[in-house]
Design an enzyme around this catalytic site. Structure first.
Site, PDB file in Angstrom:
ATOM      1  N   GLU A  34       0.798  -1.137  -0.120  1.00 49.45           N
ATOM      2  CA  GLU A  34      -0.050  -0.084   0.032  1.00 49.45           C
ATOM      3  C   GLU A  34       0.853   1.226   0.032  1.00 49.45           C
ATOM      4  O   GLU A  34       1.835   1.447   0.675  1.00 49.45           O
ATOM      5  CB  GLU A  34      -0.959   0.079   1.104  1.00 49.45           C
ATOM      6  N   GLU A  36      -0.223   4.589   0.386  1.00 48.13           N
ATOM      7  CA  GLU A  36      -0.621   5.402   1.429  1.00 48.13           C
ATOM      8  C   GLU A  36      -1.397   5.002   2.685  1.00 48.13           C
ATOM      9  O   GLU A  36      -0.374   4.644   3.429  1.00 48.13           O
ATOM     10  CB  GLU A  36      -1.917   6.384   0.613  1.00 48.13           C
ATOM     11  N   LEU A  38      -4.171   2.128   4.482  1.00 48.25           N
ATOM     12  CA  LEU A  38      -5.006   1.070   4.533  1.00 48.25           C
ATOM     13  C   LEU A  38      -6.483   1.692   4.558  1.00 48.25           C
ATOM     14  O   LEU A  38      -6.580   2.562   5.318  1.00 48.25           O
ATOM     15  CB  LEU A  38      -4.696   0.137   5.657  1.00 48.25           C
ATOM     16  N   GLY A  40      -7.913   2.699   1.568  1.00 46.80           N
ATOM     17  CA  GLY A  40      -8.052   3.106   0.205  1.00 46.80           C
ATOM     18  C   GLY A  40      -8.887   4.156   0.063  1.00 46.80           C
ATOM     19  O   GLY A  40      -9.273   5.028   1.022  1.00 46.80           O
ATOM     20  N   CYS A  42     -12.327   4.299  -0.519  1.00 44.42           N
ATOM     21  CA  CYS A  42     -13.437   4.022   0.115  1.00 44.42           C
ATOM     22  C   CYS A  42     -13.384   4.776   1.649  1.00 44.42           C
ATOM     23  O   CYS A  42     -14.211   5.617   1.798  1.00 44.42           O
ATOM     24  CB  CYS A  42     -13.962   2.680   0.020  1.00 44.42           C
ATOM     25  N   LYS A  51     -20.359  10.137   3.358  1.00 45.08           N
ATOM     26  CA  LYS A  51     -21.334   9.808   4.210  1.00 45.08           C
ATOM     27  C   LYS A  51     -21.412  10.425   5.213  1.00 45.08           C
ATOM     28  O   LYS A  51     -22.607  10.852   5.886  1.00 45.08           O
ATOM     29  CB  LYS A  51     -21.515   8.378   4.280  1.00 45.08           C
ATOM     30  N   ARG A 280     -14.998   7.784 -12.676  1.00 49.02           N
ATOM     31  CA  ARG A 280     -13.664   7.298 -12.076  1.00 49.02           C
ATOM     32  C   ARG A 280     -12.988   6.632 -13.244  1.00 49.02           C
ATOM     33  O   ARG A 280     -13.529   5.885 -14.024  1.00 49.02           O
ATOM     34  CB  ARG A 280     -13.420   6.675 -10.759  1.00 49.02           C
ATOM     35  N   HIS A 452     -44.994  -3.576  11.311  1.00 52.16           N
ATOM     36  CA  HIS A 452     -45.663  -2.263  11.306  1.00 52.16           C
ATOM     37  C   HIS A 452     -45.328  -1.555  12.661  1.00 52.16           C
ATOM     38  O   HIS A 452     -45.442  -1.980  13.565  1.00 52.16           O
ATOM     39  CB  HIS A 452     -46.991  -2.569  10.896  1.00 52.16           C
TER      40      HIS A 452
END
Length: 473
Positions: A34, A36, A38, A40, A42, A51, A280, A452
């Site tokens: 990797e 950068e 761990l 990535g 996301c 989010k 992307r 319900h």
């Protein structure tokens, strides 16, 4: 220094670290390379931080509208630096969680730039990985199997060059220290509409420019229509069937001027910033593919259903292989690749079995074919639809926009697609995904007792509506 492993994974994003954990569970020696952090894209520049910002925007919008819930709140103020701080805290907590998983499963992580070496003294075949670490040291990893999981980056629009200040991509947008008063979003796909929803909730004047005839062009047309209606109701200007004349973009006196061509006419738009959101592209450069026999297809690595490249001992998962660019797809592909590389027979999947989520306010979620796609594939369809405005929990929540739409085959009764737009629909699209795996019929899902009052009742009612049996409408 040279080290041997059963499996080496180039890239420690969602697909990469999930693949690593599964390989360790199978008793394999595993290494991740990797460059950068761990987690990535996301975790650090995509799903999670965006989010987190969307949630803050939703809370802010709800507080501004608290009067309709019978709550009088005065002096509601947005502290955007604190919003960003909360985002960073969430990312860091999850980052530590991924690091813990690597330690727990005894997965070695090598930080640096990884590059695939062709046949050499270390191996008669390509797949050896050379890792250049920050201190200049070179480490050579010799795997039995190699998994490429290098992900993707924001696609650039020729002529509309990202400068990181006035013209930005989603990467820079996530790091904003202050909100602009206005923004033009070029691209009305999933990422574009999420930013439009978020920024409009934060009080930014938003304009979305989409080249296609409608927003969310890959989703069902009814979802697109409803999303556009909702965004417009909230003050977002939407220009579809429109083209940005990139070469005419100018930055003057602290503002960006964009020239747009629409229906044969041109107009100028002005904003503090322009967000380029046109998809992307796979990260295939600089990783040594030229020293292999791996084939590319439209700029992405070509793979089979088991994620194997044209070199059978090398696999490619996630955004880099040109499939659906979703974190949960990358993770699932990682498991398939590892299990196949380990001699198992993993269950493969098709694009129609993947749930797709859009985290706007309200959310949208879908799985399977759109109505148009189903018809184009030769199906005679029947459609069930149920509006959230007829649902008690939606009215209680104070947001009754949207609906659930189910598409089924008239002859076989197979569920072909489920499309939802409404509050928290991403949280129960998995029920439709399970129905797809089990090859359930609308009647079977409709017979499932939905508690319900819940929002999930809309899915059960829409399934019943396919055959005209909905109770609530």
């Amino acid at each position: 220094m040279t080290q041997a492993f059963d499996i080496v994974i180039l890239g420690g994003g969602t697909g990469g670290y999930i693949a690593a954990v599964r390989a360790a569970q199978l008793g394999k020696t595993v290494a991740i390379v990797e460059r950068e952090k761990l987690g990535g894209t996301c975790l650090h520049r995509g799903c999670i931080p965006s989010k987190a910002l969307l949630r803050s925007a939703e809370v802010y919008a709800t507080m501004l509208a608290s009067d309709k819930y019978g709550i009088e709140a005065s002096s509601v103020q947005l502290n955007f630096p604190k919003v960003q701080s909360r985002k960073l805290d969430i990312v860091e907590q999850l980052h530590k969680g991924v690091q813990y998983l690597m330690s727990k499963h005894k997965i070695q992580v090598f930080y640096g730039n990884g590059r695939i070496i062709g046949p050499s003294i270390f191996s008669p075949r390509s797949g050896v990985v050379s890792v250049e670490q920050d201190d200049g040291e070179i480490i050579t990893l010799t795997p039995d199997k190699l998994i490429i999981a290098t992900g993707s980056r924001p696609r650039q629009l020729p002529g509309l060059n990202v400068d990181g200040s006035f013209i930005i991509s989603s990467d820079e947008a996530l790091e904003l220290e202050a909100l602009p008063s206005s923004i033009i979003i070029v691209g009305g796909g999933v990422i574009g509409v999420e930013w439009a929803s978020m920024l409009s909730d934060f009080g930014v004047k938003v304009t979305v420019i989409e080249y296609a005839p409608r927003l969310l062009p890959t989703e069902d047309a009814d979802i697109s229509k409803e999303m556009e209606r909702i965004l417009k109701k909230r003050g977002v200007q939407v220009l579809t069937d429109a083209r940005v004349i990139a070469e005419d973009t100018r930055v003057e006196a602290g503002q960006v001027t964009v020239q747009v061509e629409r229906k044969g006419e041109q107009q100028q738009l002005h904003a503090d910033k322009v967000l380029v959101s046109v998809g992307r592209q796979a990260n295939v450069e600089g990783i040594g593919l030229e020293g292999t026999d791996i084939k590319l297809d439209k700029g992405a690595i070509r793979v089979n259903e088991f994620m194997q490249t044209t070199e059978s001992h090398i696999y490619a998962i996630g955004d880099v292989n040109g499939g659906l660019q979703l974190a949960h797809v990358a993770g699932h592909e990682g498991i398939i690749a590892v299990e196949h590389a380990s001699g198992l027979k993993p269950h493969t999947f098709g694009a129609h079995q993947v749930p797709r989520c859009i985290y706007t306010r309200p959310e949208a979620a879908s799985i399977g074919w759109t109505q148009q796609q189903a018809i184009e594939r030769g199906h005679e369809v029947k459609v069930g639809r149920f509006p959230f405005s007829a649902l008690g929990k939606a009215l209680i929540n104070g947001d009754s926009d949207g609906f659930v739409k189910v598409i089924a085959d008239k002859q076989t009764n197979d569920i072909l697609g489920v499309h939802m737009i409404g509050t928290h629909v991403t949280d129960y699209i998995s029920e439709a995904a399970l129905a797809q795996v089990l090859d359930a019929t609308p009647w079977e899902v409709g017979q499932t007792i939905h508690p319900h009052p819940t929002l999930s009742e809309a899915l059960g009612e829409a399934m019943l509506a396919v055959d005209g049996r909905a109770i609530g409408i």
